[in-house]
Write a protein that holds these residues in place. Sequence first.
Motif, PDB file in Angstrom:
ATOM      1  N   LEU A  69       0.832  -1.204   0.000  1.00 30.50           N
ATOM      2  CA  LEU A  69       0.000   0.000   0.000  1.00 30.50           C
ATOM      3  C   LEU A  69       0.868   1.257   0.000  1.00 30.50           C
ATOM      4  CD1 LEU A  69      -2.911  -0.887   2.450  1.00 30.50           C
ATOM      5  CD2 LEU A  69      -2.717  -1.297  -0.002  1.00 30.50           C
ATOM      6  N   LEU A  70       1.953   1.233   0.736  1.00 28.35           N
ATOM      7  CA  LEU A  70       2.862   2.373   0.751  1.00 28.35           C
ATOM      8  C   LEU A  70       3.500   2.594  -0.622  1.00 28.35           C
ATOM      9  CD1 LEU A  70       4.627   1.929   4.213  1.00 28.35           C
ATOM     10  CD2 LEU A  70       2.810   3.551   3.604  1.00 28.35           C
ATOM     11  N   ALA A  71       3.749   1.494  -1.341  1.00 27.65           N
ATOM     12  CA  ALA A  71       4.301   1.639  -2.692  1.00 27.65           C
ATOM     13  C   ALA A  71       3.308   2.347  -3.614  1.00 27.65           C
ATOM     14  CB  ALA A  71       4.672   0.267  -3.255  1.00 27.65           C
ATOM     15  N   PHE A  72       2.027   1.979  -3.536  1.00 32.37           N
ATOM     16  CA  PHE A  72       1.015   2.678  -4.325  1.00 32.37           C
ATOM     17  C   PHE A  72       0.916   4.146  -3.916  1.00 32.37           C
ATOM     18  CE2 PHE A  72      -0.776  -1.658  -5.121  1.00 32.37           C
ATOM     19  CZ  PHE A  72      -0.740  -1.604  -6.502  1.00 32.37           C
ATOM     20  N   CYS A  73       1.018   4.421  -2.613  1.00 33.23           N
ATOM     21  CA  CYS A  73       0.986   5.812  -2.140  1.00 33.23           C
ATOM     22  C   CYS A  73       2.160   6.613  -2.703  1.00 33.23           C
ATOM     23  CB  CYS A  73       1.021   5.845  -0.611  1.00 33.23           C
ATOM     24  SG  CYS A  73      -0.466   5.216   0.197  1.00 33.23           S
ATOM     25  N   GLY A  74       3.359   6.007  -2.713  1.00 32.44           N
ATOM     26  CA  GLY A  74       4.517   6.688  -3.282  1.00 32.44           C
ATOM     27  C   GLY A  74       4.367   6.925  -4.765  1.00 32.44           C
ATOM     28  N   GLY A  75       3.774   5.944  -5.475  1.00 35.82           N
ATOM     29  CA  GLY A  75       3.516   6.148  -6.890  1.00 35.82           C
ATOM     30  C   GLY A  75       2.553   7.294  -7.130  1.00 35.82           C
ATOM     31  N   TYR A  76       1.535   7.399  -6.274  1.00 43.54           N
ATOM     32  CA  TYR A  76       0.550   8.468  -6.407  1.00 43.54           C
ATOM     33  C   TYR A  76       1.162   9.830  -6.085  1.00 43.54           C
ATOM     34  CZ  TYR A  76      -4.255  10.310  -6.252  1.00 43.54           C
ATOM     35  OH  TYR A  76      -5.426  10.997  -6.497  1.00 43.54           O
ATOM     36  N   PHE A  77       2.100   9.858  -5.145  1.00 44.12           N
ATOM     37  CA  PHE A  77       2.823  11.092  -4.838  1.00 44.12           C
ATOM     38  C   PHE A  77       3.527  11.607  -6.097  1.00 44.12           C
ATOM     39  CE2 PHE A  77       6.842  13.157  -3.769  1.00 44.12           C
ATOM     40  CZ  PHE A  77       6.464  14.125  -2.856  1.00 44.12           C
ATOM     41  N   GLY A  78       4.270  10.721  -6.766  1.00 38.07           N
ATOM     42  CA  GLY A  78       4.981  11.136  -7.976  1.00 38.07           C
ATOM     43  C   GLY A  78       4.041  11.515  -9.099  1.00 38.07           C
ATOM     44  N   HIS A  79       2.961  10.755  -9.249  1.00 40.65           N
ATOM     45  CA  HIS A  79       1.966  11.063 -10.279  1.00 40.65           C
ATOM     46  C   HIS A  79       1.391  12.456 -10.084  1.00 40.65           C
ATOM     47  CE1 HIS A  79      -1.743  10.845 -12.641  1.00 40.65           C
ATOM     48  NE2 HIS A  79      -2.402  11.124 -11.528  1.00 40.65           N
ATOM     49  N   ASN A  80       0.987  12.779  -8.843  1.00 42.58           N
ATOM     50  CA  ASN A  80       0.363  14.077  -8.583  1.00 42.58           C
ATOM     51  C   ASN A  80       1.365  15.226  -8.646  1.00 42.58           C
ATOM     52  OD1 ASN A  80      -2.224  13.128  -8.352  1.00 42.58           O
ATOM     53  ND2 ASN A  80      -2.252  13.085  -6.132  1.00 42.58           N
ATOM     54  N   TRP A  81       2.604  14.985  -8.228  1.00 39.56           N
ATOM     55  CA  TRP A  81       3.649  16.011  -8.374  1.00 39.56           C
ATOM     56  C   TRP A  81       3.712  16.440  -9.833  1.00 39.56           C
ATOM     57  CZ3 TRP A  81       9.122  15.644  -5.772  1.00 39.56           C
ATOM     58  CH2 TRP A  81       9.973  16.625  -6.307  1.00 39.56           C
ATOM     59  N   GLU A  82       3.824  15.471 -10.715  1.00 39.22           N
ATOM     60  CA  GLU A  82       3.925  15.785 -12.138  1.00 39.22           C
ATOM     61  C   GLU A  82       2.635  16.392 -12.675  1.00 39.22           C
ATOM     62  OE1 GLU A  82       5.098  13.446 -16.232  1.00 39.22           O
ATOM     63  OE2 GLU A  82       3.762  12.455 -14.804  1.00 39.22           O
ATOM     64  N   LEU A  83       1.509  15.735 -12.400  1.00 43.34           N
ATOM     65  CA  LEU A  83       0.245  16.137 -13.013  1.00 43.34           C
ATOM     66  C   LEU A  83      -0.164  17.546 -12.616  1.00 43.34           C
ATOM     67  CD1 LEU A  83      -2.265  15.325 -14.683  1.00 43.34           C
ATOM     68  CD2 LEU A  83      -3.277  14.501 -12.541  1.00 43.34           C
ATOM     69  N   PHE A  84      -0.111  17.851 -11.311  1.00 42.47           N
ATOM     70  CA  PHE A  84      -0.618  19.146 -10.874  1.00 42.47           C
ATOM     71  C   PHE A  84       0.421  20.252 -11.006  1.00 42.47           C
ATOM     72  CE2 PHE A  84      -3.511  16.111  -8.876  1.00 42.47           C
ATOM     73  CZ  PHE A  84      -4.699  16.596  -9.405  1.00 42.47           C
ATOM     74  N   GLY A  85       1.693  19.888 -11.037  1.00 43.20           N
ATOM     75  CA  GLY A  85       2.689  20.875 -11.435  1.00 43.20           C
ATOM     76  C   GLY A  85       2.461  21.305 -12.868  1.00 43.20           C
ATOM     77  N   PHE A  86       2.202  20.341 -13.734  1.00 44.66           N
ATOM     78  CA  PHE A  86       1.932  20.623 -15.151  1.00 44.66           C
ATOM     79  C   PHE A  86       0.647  21.437 -15.317  1.00 44.66           C
ATOM     80  CE2 PHE A  86      -0.098  18.876 -19.131  1.00 44.66           C
ATOM     81  CZ  PHE A  86       0.698  19.561 -20.036  1.00 44.66           C
ATOM     82  N   ARG A  87      -0.442  20.987 -14.695  1.00 47.12           N
ATOM     83  CA  ARG A  87      -1.708  21.703 -14.855  1.00 47.12           C
ATOM     84  C   ARG A  87      -1.673  23.090 -14.228  1.00 47.12           C
ATOM     85  NH1 ARG A  87      -6.200  16.949 -13.594  1.00 47.12           N
ATOM     86  NH2 ARG A  87      -5.947  15.830 -15.570  1.00 47.12           N
TER      87      ARG A  87
END
Length: 405
Positions: A210-228
């Motif tokens: 579960l922590l691995a999925f959380c870390g993946g989501y951290f990176g996903h949102n860093w990129e996505l919302f930085g871009f948007r």
Amino acid sequence: MSRGRSSLTLIATFCSAEAVSMAGFALVPSLLPRLSQQWSLSATEAGWLAGIYFLGYIVAVPVLVSLTDRIDARRIYLACAALSGVAMAGFGGFADDLWSAICWWWLAGLGLAGTYMPGLKALTDRLPVAAQSRGTAFYTATFGVGAGLSYLWIEVVQAALPWPSLFAVAAACAALALLLVWRGVAPAPVLATVRATGGHWATVLRDRRLLAFCGGYFGHNWELFGFRGWLVAYLTWLNASMPHPWTSLPGLIAALATFLAVPASILGNEGAHRWGRSRWLKSVMPLSCALALAVGLAGELSRHLLVPLILIYAASTNLDSAALTAGLLTETAAGIRGTALALYSLIGFAGAFVGPVAFGVALDAFGRNSQAGWLAAFATLACGVGCGRWAIGRLETSPSGTQPP
């Protein structure tokens, strides 16, 4: 057949409410060039304004989402949809400098914390197990629909209305979302779960998958919302340096880029089903990382080439979204799913806060009006998704401790 229709009706209701409630989502990113000029903001200050929305989210989400293991998530959704409306109205009526704007936009983020993941929890609590994965994919993809519509209507309307009036429209849409869920979704009984939520937190914090999925989501949102958060500002800068029809309507391009999240997120979940979740995520996240750098390097390209490249990159940023969220849900037992979603949202949207701020800091450091500055800023997005890829790499070595019964 009736059960299938009931599931479709539930999914349609929650997706519609989510899309409507997000009418104000793109207000600050769309108005960032105008507000930066009006309030004399540096790129770092503008990044804080764009990112503070998600800081409000992460302050509230551990409490609000973990509460859905004890009370009906619908109740939390209704209260926070009302709060979102108040925050939008307050920004439009009272924000007149950076700090007042930060306070109201932070409060709007808190409202999102009580609608997005609690809405998902309320939906999945009411769906049969067989429909939960695809229901999750459609719901999370609707986040992109709502965000895209937000960019689109703001681009169309902002020339005709003063910016405070745009926030009044968003407040009315939040009220409509509240009405949709209040009238369209029946209350559910309280779940029979352990009342000591501290035990729930200990369980999810021990589960390394579960922590691995959380870390993946951290990176996903860093990129996505930085871009948007910075896309409209980037397109505005490109158009000022080299006017072109493709960049003369930055909100329209941002809307198209955001709409691409819908098919990309759904296809990403299907790809994870077909080729395996871990294998899929470890393939698409490096692709997105490379495209972030390509967009940063391609600022001197013809706009006929650059804008399509931006749209391709926008799609790539969402190939992992539903796959990550559905992966977390399927790895989590029903009784602690709310707490797992709370941790997932807390860690993930910490990335959403970091992304816009890191982007702005890089711009200030390397030059807001230079291609080198924008390249450095896009490199921060590549760093974000790179962190997510590293976390997902832990899936193969991490045992699961909360498999559903």
